[in-house]
Structure formats: structure tokens, C-alpha cells
Write a protein that holds these residues in place. Sequence first.
Motif, PDB file in Angstrom:
ATOM      1  N   ARG A   1       0.834  -1.175   0.000  1.00  0.00           N
ATOM      2  CA  ARG A   1       0.000   0.000   0.000  1.00  0.00           C
ATOM      3  C   ARG A   1       0.876   1.236   0.000  1.00  0.00           C
ATOM      4  NH1 ARG A   1      -5.315   0.154   2.077  1.00  0.00           N
ATOM      5  NH2 ARG A   1      -4.570   1.944   3.216  1.00  0.00           N
ATOM      6  N   VAL A   2       0.510   2.187  -0.820  1.00  0.00           N
ATOM      7  CA  VAL A   2       1.297   3.401  -1.006  1.00  0.00           C
ATOM      8  C   VAL A   2       1.414   4.200   0.290  1.00  0.00           C
ATOM      9  CG1 VAL A   2       1.382   5.603  -2.232  1.00  0.00           C
ATOM     10  CG2 VAL A   2       0.749   3.543  -3.441  1.00  0.00           C
ATOM     11  N   ASP A   3       0.333   4.273   1.047  1.00  0.00           N
ATOM     12  CA  ASP A   3       0.364   5.071   2.271  1.00  0.00           C
ATOM     13  C   ASP A   3       1.240   4.454   3.353  1.00  0.00           C
ATOM     14  OD1 ASP A   3      -1.466   3.016   2.480  1.00  0.00           O
ATOM     15  OD2 ASP A   3      -2.930   4.169   3.635  1.00  0.00           O
ATOM     16  N   GLU A   4       1.687   3.224   3.160  1.00  0.00           N
ATOM     17  CA  GLU A   4       2.566   2.566   4.126  1.00  0.00           C
ATOM     18  C   GLU A   4       4.039   2.728   3.774  1.00  0.00           C
ATOM     19  OE1 GLU A   4       1.196  -1.465   4.245  1.00  0.00           O
ATOM     20  OE2 GLU A   4      -0.687  -0.915   5.220  1.00  0.00           O
ATOM     21  N   VAL A   5       4.330   3.329   2.632  1.00  0.00           N
ATOM     22  CA  VAL A   5       5.717   3.531   2.203  1.00  0.00           C
ATOM     23  C   VAL A   5       6.229   4.815   2.858  1.00  0.00           C
ATOM     24  CG1 VAL A   5       7.274   3.884   0.262  1.00  0.00           C
ATOM     25  CG2 VAL A   5       5.306   2.358   0.021  1.00  0.00           C
ATOM     26  N   SER A   6       7.261   4.673   3.674  1.00  0.00           N
ATOM     27  CA  SER A   6       7.811   5.849   4.351  1.00  0.00           C
ATOM     28  C   SER A   6       8.962   6.439   3.545  1.00  0.00           C
ATOM     29  CB  SER A   6       8.303   5.471   5.751  1.00  0.00           C
ATOM     30  OG  SER A   6       9.510   4.731   5.656  1.00  0.00           O
ATOM     31  N   ASP A   7       9.409   7.610   3.971  1.00  0.00           N
ATOM     32  CA  ASP A   7      10.531   8.269   3.294  1.00  0.00           C
ATOM     33  C   ASP A   7      11.814   7.448   3.385  1.00  0.00           C
ATOM     34  OD1 ASP A   7       8.856  10.327   2.647  1.00  0.00           O
ATOM     35  OD2 ASP A   7       9.546  11.668   4.241  1.00  0.00           O
ATOM     36  N   GLN A   8      11.897   6.563   4.360  1.00  0.00           N
ATOM     37  CA  GLN A   8      13.092   5.723   4.509  1.00  0.00           C
ATOM     38  C   GLN A   8      13.085   4.527   3.566  1.00  0.00           C
ATOM     39  OE1 GLN A   8      11.216   6.571   7.389  1.00  0.00           O
ATOM     40  NE2 GLN A   8      12.527   8.347   7.703  1.00  0.00           N
ATOM     41  N   HIS A   9      11.915   4.083   3.145  1.00  0.00           N
ATOM     42  CA  HIS A   9      11.828   2.914   2.266  1.00  0.00           C
ATOM     43  C   HIS A   9      12.426   3.164   0.887  1.00  0.00           C
ATOM     44  CE1 HIS A   9       8.495   1.653   5.061  1.00  0.00           C
ATOM     45  NE2 HIS A   9       9.203   0.540   4.990  1.00  0.00           N
ATOM     46  N   PRO A  11      14.910   5.248  -0.413  1.00  0.00           N
ATOM     47  CA  PRO A  11      16.360   5.162  -0.626  1.00  0.00           C
ATOM     48  C   PRO A  11      16.903   3.737  -0.478  1.00  0.00           C
ATOM     49  CG  PRO A  11      15.845   6.960   0.879  1.00  0.00           C
ATOM     50  CD  PRO A  11      14.576   6.200   0.643  1.00  0.00           C
ATOM     51  N   ILE A  12      16.335   2.976   0.426  1.00  0.00           N
ATOM     52  CA  ILE A  12      16.781   1.586   0.619  1.00  0.00           C
ATOM     53  C   ILE A  12      16.457   0.763  -0.624  1.00  0.00           C
ATOM     54  CG2 ILE A  12      16.363  -0.523   1.957  1.00  0.00           C
ATOM     55  CD1 ILE A  12      15.893   1.386   4.401  1.00  0.00           C
ATOM     56  N   ALA A  13      15.249   0.925  -1.154  1.00  0.00           N
ATOM     57  CA  ALA A  13      14.851   0.181  -2.357  1.00  0.00           C
ATOM     58  C   ALA A  13      15.718   0.570  -3.558  1.00  0.00           C
ATOM     59  CB  ALA A  13      13.378   0.426  -2.658  1.00  0.00           C
ATOM     60  N   LEU A  41      16.941   9.015  -8.664  1.00  0.00           N
ATOM     61  CA  LEU A  41      15.869   8.027  -8.573  1.00  0.00           C
ATOM     62  C   LEU A  41      15.031   8.211  -7.306  1.00  0.00           C
ATOM     63  CD1 LEU A  41      17.786   4.869  -9.840  1.00  0.00           C
ATOM     64  CD2 LEU A  41      15.933   6.063 -11.016  1.00  0.00           C
ATOM     65  N   VAL A  42      15.679   8.482  -6.188  1.00  0.00           N
ATOM     66  CA  VAL A  42      14.952   8.699  -4.933  1.00  0.00           C
ATOM     67  C   VAL A  42      14.018   9.891  -5.074  1.00  0.00           C
ATOM     68  CG1 VAL A  42      15.209   9.415  -2.506  1.00  0.00           C
ATOM     69  CG2 VAL A  42      16.613   7.559  -3.418  1.00  0.00           C
ATOM     70  N   SER A  43      14.499  10.962  -5.673  1.00  0.00           N
ATOM     71  CA  SER A  43      13.685  12.156  -5.866  1.00  0.00           C
ATOM     72  C   SER A  43      12.479  11.854  -6.763  1.00  0.00           C
ATOM     73  CB  SER A  43      14.527  13.276  -6.484  1.00  0.00           C
ATOM     74  OG  SER A  43      13.720  14.362  -6.816  1.00  0.00           O
ATOM     75  N   ALA A  44      12.718  11.191  -7.893  1.00  0.00           N
ATOM     76  CA  ALA A  44      11.632  10.878  -8.832  1.00  0.00           C
ATOM     77  C   ALA A  44      10.581   9.978  -8.174  1.00  0.00           C
ATOM     78  CB  ALA A  44      12.194  10.211 -10.088  1.00  0.00           C
ATOM     79  N   LEU A  45      11.026   8.980  -7.441  1.00  0.00           N
ATOM     80  CA  LEU A  45      10.081   8.054  -6.806  1.00  0.00           C
ATOM     81  C   LEU A  45       9.303   8.715  -5.674  1.00  0.00           C
ATOM     82  CD1 LEU A  45      12.184   4.778  -6.847  1.00  0.00           C
ATOM     83  CD2 LEU A  45      10.187   5.336  -8.240  1.00  0.00           C
TER      84      LEU A  45
END
Length: 169
Positions: A1-9, A11-13, A41-45
Motif C-alpha cells: 500500500r502506497v500510504d505505508e511507504v515511508s521516506d526511509q523505504h 532510498p533503501i529500495a 531516482l529517490v527524488s523521482a520516486l
Amino acid sequence: RVDEVSDQHVPIAVERALRTLAPSRRMLLPNLVIEAEQERLVSALNQWLELERARPHFEVLALEDPVPLELGGFTFSMRPDRIDKVGAGLFVIDYKSRAPSASKLRSARLDEPQLPIYALALESVIGCAFGTVSSVLKPELQGLAPQAIAKGVKVADDWDDLMRQWRQR
């Protein structure tokens, strides 16, 4: 779920994805280039996720899963970038790194026929859109649906007629 993706996820991905580059390719790229690509990539995502969070409820059903299409006695296997469940129907997204226009879906000559083909191959499609994911362009959805689905997806009162036109082409 999109709302469960945090700002930390994110960069790790991205870091994990970049680690999958073949060692021979990684050796050709200086660390500075890899770090810059990771930031891009982090910025775009993160920008794309903001767009996704603003959408009404949806569920991602498939990512590049094969979809068969029977045409002229032949079976083709296609891979739509993404299929979402929206209410009782399906919404197809074709990712782009440039800004395509939904008006191309109405042209007599389809320069980018992927979305119409996916819409015809699947059952219960209630819309389709190009999704712009880029570090230099604003993320957006550009598409058509018979009802309001998301910002950037234009309401096509003639959706059934449009599907018939696509079938004839």
C-alpha cells in the motif's frame, strides 16, 4: 500500500536496485555517478509517491504480469506496466519518463497503441493512463476514463465508443 511507504523505504529500495547492476557495468561507473543516479531516482520516486497518495483508494493488482491477447488467430503476450483495481474495475498505467498526452489516445493513428491494446485485452477496464515518472518532469497521470478516477485522467463520456474505435483499428 502506497500510504505505508515511508521516506526511509525509497532510498533503501533504490540502493538495492542499483546493487543489482552487473559488476562489469558498475565498474564502468564512478561512485559519484552511482550516488547521483541514486539521488535522482529517490527524488523521482518520492514525487511519484506523493501523486499516488493523492489518488482515491486503489489496489495495485499486477506489475508487468503477462496478459494474453487473441488477435487474428494469434495469441500475443503483453506486459502492462501496472494494473490497479479501482472500485469494481481495472485501471491500466503505462509508465513513461517523458510527458505523453492523453489526446494521443483519441488520434486516428495511434502512435503509442499500448494502452488501447491493454484495455482491449483485459476485462472490466474502466480507464487507462500514461504515468510520467521522471526526475526532470512533474509526475502526472495523463489518460482517459468514463468517470473521475485521478487527477490528470480526463473523463471520457464516450468511453464505450472509444473502446469500439480501438477494437476496429
